[in-house]
Design an enzyme around this catalytic site. Structure first.
Site, PDB file in Angstrom:
ATOM      1  CB  ALA A  12      -0.926  -0.020   1.215  1.00  0.00           C
ATOM      2  CG  ASP A  36       1.869  -2.236   3.318  1.00  0.00           C
ATOM      3  OD1 ASP A  36       2.059  -1.608   2.267  1.00  0.00           O
ATOM      4  OD2 ASP A  36       2.782  -2.486   4.141  1.00  0.00           O
ATOM      5  CB  VAL A  89       6.258  -5.533  -2.109  1.00  0.00           C
ATOM      6  CG1 VAL A  89       4.974  -6.189  -1.634  1.00  0.00           C
ATOM      7  CG2 VAL A  89       7.018  -6.466  -3.028  1.00  0.00           C
ATOM      8  CG  LEU A 162       2.010   6.490 -10.303  1.00  0.00           C
ATOM      9  CD1 LEU A 162       2.690   7.396  -9.290  1.00  0.00           C
ATOM     10  CD2 LEU A 162       0.763   5.894  -9.695  1.00  0.00           C
ATOM     11  CB  ALA A 163       5.277  11.482 -12.299  1.00  0.00           C
ATOM     12  CE  LYS A 219       8.614   2.324 -13.840  1.00  0.00           C
ATOM     13  NZ  LYS A 219       7.627   3.165 -13.289  1.00  0.00           N
ATOM     14  CB  ALA A 222       9.927   4.575 -19.524  1.00  0.00           C
ATOM     15  CB  CYS A 275      11.679   5.507  -9.963  1.00  0.00           C
ATOM     16  SG  CYS A 275      10.255   4.797  -9.146  1.00  0.00           S
ATOM     17  CG  PHE A 337      11.609  13.516  -5.333  1.00  0.00           C
ATOM     18  CD1 PHE A 337      10.547  13.020  -4.604  1.00  0.00           C
ATOM     19  CD2 PHE A 337      11.598  13.344  -6.712  1.00  0.00           C
ATOM     20  CE1 PHE A 337       9.488  12.375  -5.225  1.00  0.00           C
ATOM     21  CE2 PHE A 337      10.551  12.693  -7.354  1.00  0.00           C
ATOM     22  CZ  PHE A 337       9.486  12.210  -6.604  1.00  0.00           C
TER      23      PHE A 337
END
Ligand code: UDX
Ligand code: UDX
Length: 458
Positions: A12, A36, A89, A162-163, A219, A222, A275, A337
């Site tokens: 979660a 979670d 996760v 998603l950002a 992924k 990108a 990421c 960030f």
């Protein structure tokens, strides 16, 4: 009402929570449960104060929670009741053993797969939401399907693009949704089940189907490409500072070339977030493991330029403040960030704060949403560090301000008032190029921006 589909999400976090909330909103006919291992987090998802800040998320959760969206700590029951299980996760960078500092740590993923197997009494589709090394799905299928229970699992890859800060919009209007599976009849059937979920609100032409390996690798690629654009413009910012070219003008000029495009060309103190660095290092490790040394070095340089940019920022502050910041108060405007999030994972602000503290500066940190996380990130530093929610108070008596997050509030502050409250000569280092530099200079500030000639009074 019996649900058309029972969907479970394990994890979660920033990805799992908002993604499932959007599925629940758009698919009232499905029951969506998010579990979670962190009970506190589940408690927060069930409260009025969600564990993450994301514009628009409160409304989506309010509309769905208790109707067809449920947050629960009952992982086993959740697994038993679901036909489709999303796994989001975390997959942090490994900190030990082979590949430490680079490879993805898959222990939580594998534990989760084993738990799914242990609790399942019927066949299920397992969807990889977490970003994973290419070919992870095959390892997971081996673990899941090596059983004598007569149950079968299909692993489908559905990476999340998603950002943070725009999660709700990105989920509602995605550029594309990518769904990869094996090309076998079972694989294609499982893929279709996942496609059907998104068809509830995403136009058909934006749903891409591919092999599971292409999906996993897309992924990582990108994120590597996005980060590479930032490192590219940041490398040029260093050259601009030497040549009096202006990096925003250069970015504007190249961005109008339709082949290059205008997005992700904003020079900055560096990219952060959970990421980019993690995924590039993972890509580097994968390339190395296939013997592709040159390819690995190429992508590694994107992370190296980012570290260079962060170091350069501290060095620039030091050099311009007469080679010492010891005992000088320095106000950091922003710690997240990026704007519109309280997330500070890999935030350049962490490295800048540490660099300044190592120089014995008195660092004051202000941020509209990230002070709680900032305190955690810097918990090992006891001396010379304070946190202040009010930017005016943070700047009072300071020698310098460094803007590290592009929060809108920092654009509209009363800088005349701030200037008068600071020690002179007053310095401002704009690590996001969001301020009106000429105006600040005319007020009396010495202004240093990224990729621009300095504006100084001496
Ligand atoms: C994570 C990964 O970091 C990212 O690579 C991937 O793309 C999506 O999942 P994020 O949602 O930002 O991204 O991570 P985080 O906010 O840390 O959430 C992960 C959640 O999983 C945490 O709440 C954690 O408690 C939970 N978790 C972890 C489990 O429920 N079980 C586990 O075994 C491990
Ligand atoms: C990123 C990807 O955009 C998203 O698709 C993926 O699913 C997860 O990783 P996120 O980390 O949330 O999302 O934020 P993003 O908006 O991509 O910004 C990352 C960092 O790059 C931030 O620190 C941001 O300030 C910085 N950045 C971004 C720049 O410095 N310049 C830019 O032009 C754009």
């Amino acid at each position: 009402m019996t649900s058309e589909k029972n969907i479970l999400c394990i994890g979660a976090g920033y990805v799992g929570g908002p993604t499932m909330a959007m599925i629940a909103l758009k698919c009232p006919q499905y029951k969506v449960v998010v579990v979670d291992i962190d009970r506190q987090k589940i408690k927060a998802w069930n409260s009025d104060s969600l564990p993450i800040f994301e514009p628009g998320l409160d409304e989506v959760v309010k509309k769905t929670r208790g109707n067809n969206l449920f947050f629960s700590a009952e992982i086993e029951r959740g697994i038993q009741e679901a036909q489709i299980i999303f796994v989001s996760v975390n997959t942090p960078t490994k900190t030990f053993g082979q590949g430490a500092g680079r490879a993805a740590d898959l222990q939580y993923w594998e534990k989760t797969a084993r738990q799914i197997l242990a609790c399942s009494n019927d066949s299920k589709i397992v969807v990889e939401k977490s970003t994973l090394p290419v070919r992870t799905a095959s390892a997971m299928e081996r673990i899941l399907n090596d059983n004598s229970k007569g149950v079968h699992f299909e692993v489908v890859s559905n990476p999340e693009f998603l950002a943070e800060g725009t999660a709700v919009r990105d989920l509602e209007f995605p550029d594309r949704v990518l769904i990869g599976s094996k090309e076998t009849p079972d694989g294609i059937r499982a893929r279709k089940e996942v496609v059907d979920i998104f068809l509830n609100w995403v136009p058909r032409e934006k749903i891409l189907e591919s092999s599971v390996w292409s999906s996993e690798l897309s992924k990582l690629t990108a994120n590597a490409f996005l980060a590479q654009r930032i490192s590219s413009i940041n490398s040029i910012s260093a050259l601009c500072e030497k040549t009096e070219a202006d990096v925003d003008e250069v970015a504007g000029a190249i961005g109008m070339d339709s082949r290059i495009g205008p997005k992700f060309l904003k020079a900055s103190v560096g990219f952060g977030g959970s990421c980019f660095k993690k995924d590039i290092l993972n890509l580097v490790y994968i390339c190395e493991s296939y013997g592709l040394e040159k390819v690995a070095r190429y992508w590694e340089s994107v992370v190296e330029i980012n570290e260079y940019q962060e170091n350069r920022f501290v060095q620039n502050m030091l050099a311009n403040m007469f080679n010492t910041v010891a005992g000088k108060k320095v106000a950091l405007f922003g710690f997240a960030f990026k704007a519109n999030t309280g997330d500070t994972r890999e935030s350049p602000a962490i490295y800048i704060a540490q660099g300044l503290l190592a120089e014995h500066a008195d660092v004051v940190i202000t941020d509209p949403k990230a002070l709680k996380n900032a305190r955690k990130d810097l918990k090992n530093f006891k001396k010379g560090l304070t946190f202040e929610a009010n930017p005016y108070k943070a700047a009072k008596g300071a020698h310098a301000i460094a803007v590290l997050t592009e929060w809108d509030v920092y654009k509209d502050l009363d800088y005349e008032r701030i200037f008068k409250s600071m020690v002179q000569p007053a310095f401002i280092f704009d690590g996001r190029n969001i301020l009106d530099h000429k105006r600040l200079f005319h007020m009396g500030f010495n202004v240093f921006a990224i990729g621009k000639a300095p504006l100084k009074h001496f």
